[in-house]
Scaffold this active site. Structure first.
Site, PDB file in Angstrom:
ATOM      1  N   LYS A  97      92.773 -90.444   8.567  1.00 43.02           N
ATOM      2  CA  LYS A  97      94.232 -90.287   8.727  1.00 43.02           C
ATOM      3  C   LYS A  97      94.596 -89.084   9.597  1.00 43.02           C
ATOM      4  O   LYS A  97      94.129 -87.962   9.348  1.00 43.02           O
ATOM      5  CB  LYS A  97      94.873 -90.168   7.348  1.00 43.02           C
ATOM      6  CG  LYS A  97      96.396 -90.150   7.348  1.00 43.02           C
ATOM      7  CD  LYS A  97      96.885 -90.218   5.901  1.00 43.02           C
ATOM      8  CE  LYS A  97      98.378 -90.210   5.765  1.00 43.02           C
ATOM      9  NZ  LYS A  97      98.781 -90.309   4.349  1.00 43.02           N
ATOM     10  N   ASN A 150     100.851 -95.050   0.038  1.00 43.42           N
ATOM     11  CA  ASN A 150     101.342 -94.571  -1.274  1.00 43.42           C
ATOM     12  C   ASN A 150     102.603 -93.795  -0.940  1.00 43.42           C
ATOM     13  O   ASN A 150     102.507 -92.664  -0.430  1.00 43.42           O
ATOM     14  CB  ASN A 150     100.362 -93.585  -1.916  1.00 43.42           C
ATOM     15  CG  ASN A 150      99.112 -94.223  -2.480  1.00 43.42           C
ATOM     16  OD1 ASN A 150      99.059 -94.591  -3.647  1.00 43.42           O
ATOM     17  ND2 ASN A 150      98.087 -94.329  -1.649  1.00 43.42           N
ATOM     18  N   ASN A 200      91.191 -88.390   4.474  1.00 42.97           N
ATOM     19  CA  ASN A 200      91.863 -89.560   3.905  1.00 42.97           C
ATOM     20  C   ASN A 200      91.488 -90.712   4.839  1.00 42.97           C
ATOM     21  O   ASN A 200      91.949 -90.770   5.979  1.00 42.97           O
ATOM     22  CB  ASN A 200      93.377 -89.307   3.886  1.00 42.97           C
ATOM     23  CG  ASN A 200      94.137 -90.383   3.153  1.00 42.97           C
ATOM     24  OD1 ASN A 200      93.607 -91.471   2.928  1.00 42.97           O
ATOM     25  ND2 ASN A 200      95.382 -90.096   2.808  1.00 42.97           N
ATOM     26  N   GLU A 216      98.511 -83.423   0.747  1.00 43.92           N
ATOM     27  CA  GLU A 216      97.556 -83.996   1.715  1.00 43.92           C
ATOM     28  C   GLU A 216      97.073 -82.937   2.692  1.00 43.92           C
ATOM     29  O   GLU A 216      95.930 -82.979   3.146  1.00 43.92           O
ATOM     30  CB  GLU A 216      98.181 -85.177   2.437  1.00 43.92           C
ATOM     31  CG  GLU A 216      98.380 -86.357   1.511  1.00 43.92           C
ATOM     32  CD  GLU A 216      98.649 -87.637   2.263  1.00 43.92           C
ATOM     33  OE1 GLU A 216      97.849 -88.026   3.116  1.00 43.92           O
ATOM     34  OE2 GLU A 216      99.698 -88.252   1.982  1.00 43.92           O
ATOM     35  N   CYS A 229      99.282 -95.029   5.864  1.00 44.28           N
ATOM     36  CA  CYS A 229     100.552 -94.561   5.291  1.00 44.28           C
ATOM     37  C   CYS A 229     101.476 -93.875   6.291  1.00 44.28           C
ATOM     38  O   CYS A 229     102.132 -94.522   7.079  1.00 44.28           O
ATOM     39  CB  CYS A 229     100.290 -93.686   4.080  1.00 44.28           C
ATOM     40  SG  CYS A 229     101.806 -93.504   3.111  1.00 44.28           S
ATOM     41  N   GLU A 261      96.093 -97.503   0.644  1.00 45.41           N
ATOM     42  CA  GLU A 261      95.533 -96.155   0.882  1.00 45.41           C
ATOM     43  C   GLU A 261      95.023 -95.597  -0.459  1.00 45.41           C
ATOM     44  O   GLU A 261      95.621 -95.869  -1.508  1.00 45.41           O
ATOM     45  CB  GLU A 261      96.672 -95.262   1.398  1.00 45.41           C
ATOM     46  CG  GLU A 261      96.331 -93.804   1.578  1.00 45.41           C
ATOM     47  CD  GLU A 261      97.573 -92.926   1.811  1.00 45.41           C
ATOM     48  OE1 GLU A 261      98.593 -93.094   1.096  1.00 45.41           O
ATOM     49  OE2 GLU A 261      97.528 -92.089   2.731  1.00 45.41           O
TER      50      GLU A 261
END
Ligand code: CDT
Length: 315
Positions: free
Chosen positions: A126, A200, A109, A145, A175, A49
Site C-alpha cells: 500500500k 476497511n 500493508n 497505518e 483501500c 484489506e
C-alpha cells in the site's frame, strides 16, 4: 464489434473480525466464501484489506506487539495454506489483503493476486497510507497505518495472469489508494482491464467532522469515476460491520467501465456478489473518448509528478 471476454468475477465482503477471532476461524470463513463464489460461476474472488485479522491500526500498541499478533511472516503460511489448497482444488484465483512482515523486519500493508494454479501472480504494498503515527488519546479510536506500515515500494504494477484459459491484465491497490486518481491512471497506462482492491473504512472519521453518509458516498464516487475515466472494471471488497464496537462501512461493489455499479452487497456481513464481467467492455471507452494515445497531453500534466502538495500558480 469487439469479441466478448467474460470473467466470472466475485467480491467476498467480510463482516467483522474481532480481536478474539483466530486466523484459522477467519480462513474457514474465506474458504466458505470462495466455495459460494465458485458455485455462483466465479473464477476469481476479491477479499478485503487486512482480511486475516481485525482492523488493528485502530488500537494503540507498540510495533513489536502489532507484528507479533497481526502480521504474516510468510504467505501462504501454516494457517493460510488451507485457503491456497482450496483455491487450487477449485481452480479459483483470488486477491487477498494482509499485514506483511518481511524477513528483514520491514512491515507493509500488502495484497497478493493468486492465480488459479495457486502461484502468486503479483504482490502490492500500500502506497497511500492514511491516518497518523502519534497517539491520539482523546480520539475514540486510532488510525495508525503511518505507525505500523512503511510506504509501499513496489509501485502500481499490472499483472498478466490466465483465468479460465483467458489471459488478462489485472491491477490492484488497497483501500485509501482507491480515492486517488493517480492510482488507476498509472495502471490504465499499463493496459489494466480490471483493478481489484480491499478496504476497511471506519464509519466515523477521527480527523474531521464528516457526516457518516459521506463515507459511503465518497467510497462509491471514487470507484465509479475512476472505472469510467480509465475504461476499467473495478471490484472492491470491504470488511465491515462492528468490530468490537468499531463500525465500518459495507457497500462492496463491482463497477463496470461505464461507471455503473453492477453488483453491490446488501448486508454488513460475510456476503458474496458475483457478475459475469465482459473485460472487452472497456474497449469502447479506450478506443474513443479515453483513447489515451490519441488524446492525452502529458506535456500539460507535469505538475502531477513534480509537485506533491498544492503550490502557487505557474508564472
Ligand atoms: N484502511 C484505509 O485506508 N481506510 C481509509 C480511512 C481514511 S480515514 C480519513 C479509507 O480511505 O477508507
Amino acid at each position: 464489434m469487439t469479441k466478448q471476454r467474460k470473467l466470472g468475477l466475485a467480491v467476498a465482503q467480510m463482516g467483522p473480525v474481532h480481536l478474539a477471532d483466530t486466523r484459522s476461524t477467519v480462513v474457514k470463513r474465506l474458504i466458505e466464501l470462495m466455495r459460494e463464489a465458485k458455485g455462483r460461476g466465479a473464477q476469481f474472488v476479491v477479499y478485503p484489506e487486512l482480511a486475516l485479522t481485525t482492523f488493528f491500526p485502530r488500537y494503540w500498541m507498540s510495533e513489536h506487539e502489532a507484528q507479533e499478533r497481526f502480521f504474516e511472516r510468510s504467505l501462504p503460511g501454516p494457517e493460510t495454506q488451507p485457503l491456497f489448497d482450496e483455491a487450487r482444488k477449485l481452480g479459483m484465483g483470488f486477491y487477498l489483503g494482509y499485514a506483511e512482515l518481511t524477513p528483514e523486519g520491514r512491515a507493509f500493508n500488502t495484497a497478493v493476486i493468486v492465480a488459479p494454479d495457486g502461484s502468486i501472480a503479483g504482490k502490492y504494498r500500500k502506497i497511500h497510507l492514511p491516518g497518523h503515527s502519534d497517539h491520539k488519546p482523546d480520539a475514540p479510536f486510532q488510525h495508525l497505518e503511518k505507525k505500523f506500515f512503511e510506504v509501499g515500494d513496489m509501485g502500481f504494477r499490472v499483472h498478466e495472469l490466465t483465468v479460465g484459459g483467458m489471459p488478462l491484465h489485472m491491477g490492484m491497490c488497497l483501500c485509501n489508494d482507491r480515492r486517488w486518481p493517480e492510482t488507476y491512471r498509472v495502471m490504465a497506462l499499463q493496459s489494466a482491464e480490471l483493478v481489484v482492491l480491499g478496504y476497511n473504512t471506519p464509519s466515523h472519521n477521527i480527523h474531521w467532522n464528516e457526516p457518516v453518509h459521506l463515507r459511503t458516498s465518497t467510497h462509491l464516487i471514487s470507484l465509479q469515476a475512476n472505472a469510467y475515466q480509465n475504461g476499467i472494471w473495478v471490484a472492491a471488497a470491504g470488511k465491515c460491520g462492528s468490530e468490537d464496537g468499531h463500525h465500518m462501512i459495507g457497500s462492496s461493489v463491482i463497477v463496470a467501465p461505464t461507471g455503473e455499479i453492477v453488483a453491490r452487497t446488501l448486508t454488513e456481513e460475510d456476503e458474496v456478489i458475483c457478475v459475469s464481467a465482459d473485460l472487452s467492455l472497456g474497449e469502447m471507452f479506450r478506443q474513443h473518448v479515453f483513447n489515451f494515445a490519441k488524446h492525452r497531453r502529458p506535456e500539460h500534466y507535469r505538475l502531477i509528478v513534480e509537485r506533491v502538495g498544492a503550490g502557487d500558480p505557474l508564472p
